[in-house]
Enzyme design. Sequence first.
Site, PDB file in Angstrom:
ATOM      1  N   PHE A  19      12.642  -2.546   2.072  1.00 33.20           N
ATOM      2  CA  PHE A  19      12.951  -2.732   3.478  1.00 33.20           C
ATOM      3  C   PHE A  19      14.425  -3.070   3.626  1.00 33.20           C
ATOM      4  CE2 PHE A  19       8.383  -3.710   3.744  1.00 33.20           C
ATOM      5  CZ  PHE A  19       8.033  -2.882   4.797  1.00 33.20           C
ATOM      6  N   SER A  20      15.001  -2.606   4.702  1.00 37.46           N
ATOM      7  CA  SER A  20      16.324  -3.056   5.119  1.00 37.46           C
ATOM      8  C   SER A  20      16.334  -3.046   6.633  1.00 37.46           C
ATOM      9  CB  SER A  20      17.434  -2.149   4.569  1.00 37.46           C
ATOM     10  OG  SER A  20      17.519  -0.949   5.314  1.00 37.46           O
ATOM     11  N   ASP A  72      27.648   7.305  -4.706  1.00 43.40           N
ATOM     12  CA  ASP A  72      26.998   6.032  -5.046  1.00 43.40           C
ATOM     13  C   ASP A  72      26.078   6.256  -6.229  1.00 43.40           C
ATOM     14  OD1 ASP A  72      26.224   3.402  -5.031  1.00 43.40           O
ATOM     15  OD2 ASP A  72      24.834   3.591  -3.357  1.00 43.40           O
ATOM     16  N   GLY A 120      12.811   1.148   6.632  1.00 37.50           N
ATOM     17  CA  GLY A 120      12.117   0.984   5.366  1.00 37.50           C
ATOM     18  C   GLY A 120      12.091   2.257   4.546  1.00 37.50           C
TER      19      GLY A 120
END
Length: 480
Positions: free
Chosen positions: A218-219, A353, A223
Amino acid sequence: MWLHARIVAGAAGGSRRTALPPTQGFKIHVSSAPAHAERLFDLVVPVCVESGVEFKAAADPVMLGVINSKTQERGFSGKFMTVYPPDEDVFVTLIETLHRRTAGEAVEGPYVLSDRRYRDSKVLFYRYGGFRPPRRLNIDGTQSTFLVSPDGTYVADERLPYFRLPPWVRDPFAEEPAEAAPQDTTEEPAEDPAARPAGEPAATLLNGRYRIEGALAFSNAGGVYHGTDDATRGPVVVKEARRLTNCWTSGDRTVDSVDMLRHEYDVLRRLEGLEFVPRPVDLFREWEHTFLVEERVDGIAFHDFWAQDDVILAPYIRREGRVERFVPRFREVAGRVIRMIEQVHARGVVLGDLSPNNILIDSETLRMWFIDFESAVHGDDEAALLAYGTRWGTPGFLHPDRASRDRLLPCDDWYAAAMLLYSSVVPATAFFALNPLAQDLFLDELVALGMPARVRSVVSCLTAGRVEEAKSVLAGWEDA
């Protein structure tokens, strides 16, 4: 840091300072995108001043960016302004006044997950919580805040990522046609049924097709879930993006998490067909959220693989057979990573990234997959996205010159690959920004303890962008 205003209201015969608000009650939250903050401040503040109601607001654009950022706790996000009505009657009147004041304006903000939306407003939300709540010191030095029930019991004042009233409180707008986040969105961990709001189903069906069975992460931006595609019966991963979260601006262009999820879908399509890239399945919007569906691949996180008892090198390098077991894995993984990056670059994409968090690996076959392409860029991308790629990455895996450029370059991926392999030896890359010389010190010490010097050579070559030389080291190693 907050710009915190205590209102001094005019009164007959002079002025008076309003009484402090009660310790708890209904509070109003004003949500805002960065572009609308000043206008909303101008609209809301006069109403609060005229009503003699206390409020607070984010002090500057930087603080608002933090409030709406990807890493913000979901229960605290979106709250550009907080208004503290002294009682329920004032609350009901004030939020309706603010609704009428903002309804005709082109303003909006991210959904405040801990609150209920007021009517059809894009900026007004409310919840019951503490104004100046009682606090209790925890054993670890932190403090917890509490609400006080009618019988005097302390109840935790939780900022949950969904709307929940204390059991003794009635919602004054319960009969209103307010639009709330639908209960079948998976803002709650699907694998924890006890944590769901009452009535939430065990599994969620998105787009009439994708059955969500659990949460992976989750952020605040949304999610990441796992589930099944009912159309194919295949396993899928579903990534969610919430509008107006994780915003940043480049020139006149404002980019949010939805833009980045759409961008990630485009990158996946550019890389489609590569055996180490999950296949993109779908991109759609449901309610106010956008979802990316991709093929689910099996593996463990790269850092978890190298931390396994029978794999880890440092600090057990002195143990008999440890180096001999480590070397074949390192050599194979290094060769695979280089080939994977070369194939990505051949499609015109720079990953941006590359870190242990974004690689899955099969412990037995050593097959790997790249995942999470949010920061990846292509030469055809607009300037705003190219600039974003330089700003978003994992500390310890970022090329030292990266922040000074306006776009990513292939050398960024090769430097990250070097640090990726370095982390398989000893996970210390996050500290090199403090002391760059430590890169050589760690490797030299490990070589002195028995690690082959070729490990250091491969890492050093990739750090400097000398890819062909690194490949030659690996090829000679295999022939040795």
